[in-house]
Scaffold this active site. Structure first.
Site, mmCIF file in Angstrom:
data_model
loop_
_atom_site.group_PDB
_atom_site.id
_atom_site.type_symbol
_atom_site.label_atom_id
_atom_site.label_comp_id
_atom_site.label_asym_id
_atom_site.label_seq_id
_atom_site.Cartn_x
_atom_site.Cartn_y
_atom_site.Cartn_z
ATOM 1 N N LYS A 11 -11.550 2.434 7.878
ATOM 2 C CA LYS A 11 -11.582 3.297 6.706
ATOM 3 C C LYS A 11 -12.005 4.547 7.114
ATOM 4 O O LYS A 11 -12.014 5.096 8.234
ATOM 5 C CB LYS A 11 -12.760 2.585 5.903
ATOM 6 C CG LYS A 11 -12.368 1.089 5.423
ATOM 7 C CD LYS A 11 -13.538 0.687 4.352
ATOM 8 C CE LYS A 11 -13.295 -0.915 4.042
ATOM 9 N NZ LYS A 11 -14.334 -1.375 3.147
ATOM 10 N N HIS A 117 -11.645 -2.710 6.975
ATOM 11 C CA HIS A 117 -11.178 -3.865 5.925
ATOM 12 C C HIS A 117 -10.329 -4.905 6.839
ATOM 13 O O HIS A 117 -9.818 -4.699 7.772
ATOM 14 C CB HIS A 117 -10.504 -3.316 4.704
ATOM 15 C CG HIS A 117 -9.532 -4.380 4.149
ATOM 16 N ND1 HIS A 117 -10.229 -4.952 2.927
ATOM 17 C CD2 HIS A 117 -8.457 -4.996 4.074
ATOM 18 C CE1 HIS A 117 -9.417 -5.770 2.558
ATOM 19 N NE2 HIS A 117 -8.268 -5.911 3.318
HETATM 20 P P1 IDP Z 1 -15.302 -7.358 2.198
HETATM 21 O O1 IDP Z 1 -14.524 -5.987 2.752
HETATM 22 O O2 IDP Z 1 -16.209 -7.731 3.259
HETATM 23 O O3 IDP Z 1 -14.216 -8.337 2.059
HETATM 24 P P2 IDP Z 1 -15.587 -7.072 -0.618
HETATM 25 O O4 IDP Z 1 -16.845 -7.831 -1.472
HETATM 26 O O5 IDP Z 1 -14.232 -7.538 -0.719
HETATM 27 O O6 IDP Z 1 -16.121 -7.036 0.658
HETATM 28 O O7 IDP Z 1 -15.601 -5.501 -1.195
HETATM 29 C C1 IDP Z 1 -14.754 -4.687 -0.894
HETATM 30 C C2 IDP Z 1 -15.386 -3.250 -0.257
HETATM 31 O O8 IDP Z 1 -16.081 -2.751 -1.417
HETATM 32 C C3 IDP Z 1 -16.302 -3.350 0.783
HETATM 33 O O9 IDP Z 1 -15.786 -3.706 2.050
HETATM 34 C C4 IDP Z 1 -17.071 -2.307 0.539
HETATM 35 O O10 IDP Z 1 -16.441 -1.266 1.303
HETATM 36 C C5 IDP Z 1 -17.271 -1.940 -0.974
HETATM 37 N N1 IDP Z 1 -18.270 -2.596 -1.692
HETATM 38 C C6 IDP Z 1 -18.754 -4.006 -1.843
HETATM 39 N N2 IDP Z 1 -19.844 -4.629 -2.076
HETATM 40 C C7 IDP Z 1 -20.337 -3.351 -2.436
HETATM 41 C C8 IDP Z 1 -21.597 -2.678 -3.179
HETATM 42 O O11 IDP Z 1 -22.361 -3.657 -3.585
HETATM 43 N N3 IDP Z 1 -21.827 -1.365 -3.404
HETATM 44 C C9 IDP Z 1 -20.857 -0.513 -2.806
HETATM 45 N N4 IDP Z 1 -19.790 -0.830 -2.016
HETATM 46 C C10 IDP Z 1 -19.452 -2.231 -1.969
HETATM 47 MG MG MG Z 2 -12.735 -8.498 0.416
#
Ligand code: IDP
Ligand code: MG
Length: 142
Positions: A11, A117
């Site tokens: 990222k 990611h």
């Molecule tokens: P992951 O990347 O671990 O799979 P996801 O729940 O799919 O997590 O969320 C996608 C991306 O969104 C995260 O990697 C992070 O950059 C962002 N994100 C997730 N939860 C939050 C939050 O509560 N606040 C701000 N950004 C978040």
């Molecule tokens: Mg995810």
């Protein structure tokens, strides 16, 4: 275990901190071999499309702004059990909850700017790889 492919993104925060080499070296050490690599500055539309499943989440606009603030490195990683393995190497979404030694524990500054990611399922891996790469861009050529 079966060989899989997964989509990885370094990222904008990871690129800004000059971590591209360290992160790719770590993947290679862990048996996650890059078979396609591309650096791209995502447009708002591209970032919104990639994170469409999170459209209703309160952090969506902020996430899109973050993901478009500078270039990212998009990769296809191949290896045994690559989808779960990559998630292990990445660590939990929130670096405060990530295991010691994981990429997010080592490098992430917060739950949003969490450096990497990784696809979370075979279905999403296939979808996400297709979003960024055509078959002929992935080695060995499809
Ligand atoms: P992951 O990347 O671990 O799979 P996801 O729940 O799919 O997590 O969320 C996608 C991306 O969104 C995260 O990697 C992070 O950059 C962002 N994100 C997730 N939860 C939050 C939050 O509560 N606040 C701000 N950004 C978040
Ligand atoms: Mg995810």
């Amino acid at each position: 275990m079966a060989t899989q492919r997964t989509l990885s993104i370094i990222k904008p925060d990871g690129v800004e901190k000059n971590l591209i080499g360290k992160i790719i070296a770590r993947f290679e050490e862990e048996g996650l071999t890059p078979v396609a690599v591309r650096m791209v500055h995502l447009s708002q539309q591209e970032a919104e499309g990639f994170y469409a499943v999170h459209r209703e989440r309160p952090f969506f606009d902020s996430l899109v702004e973050f993901m478009t603030r500078g270039p990212v490195v998009v990769m296809v990683l191949e290896g045994d059990d690559a989808i779960a393995r990559n998630r292990e190497v990445m660590g939990a979404t929130n670096p405060d909850e990530a295991d010691e030694g994981t990429l997010r524990k080592l490098y992430a500054s917060g739950i949003e700017e969490n450096t990497v990611h990784g696809s979370d399922s075979p279905e999403n891996a296939a979808k996400e790889i297709k979003y960024f790469f055509s078959d002929v861009q992935v080695f060995p050529r499809g």
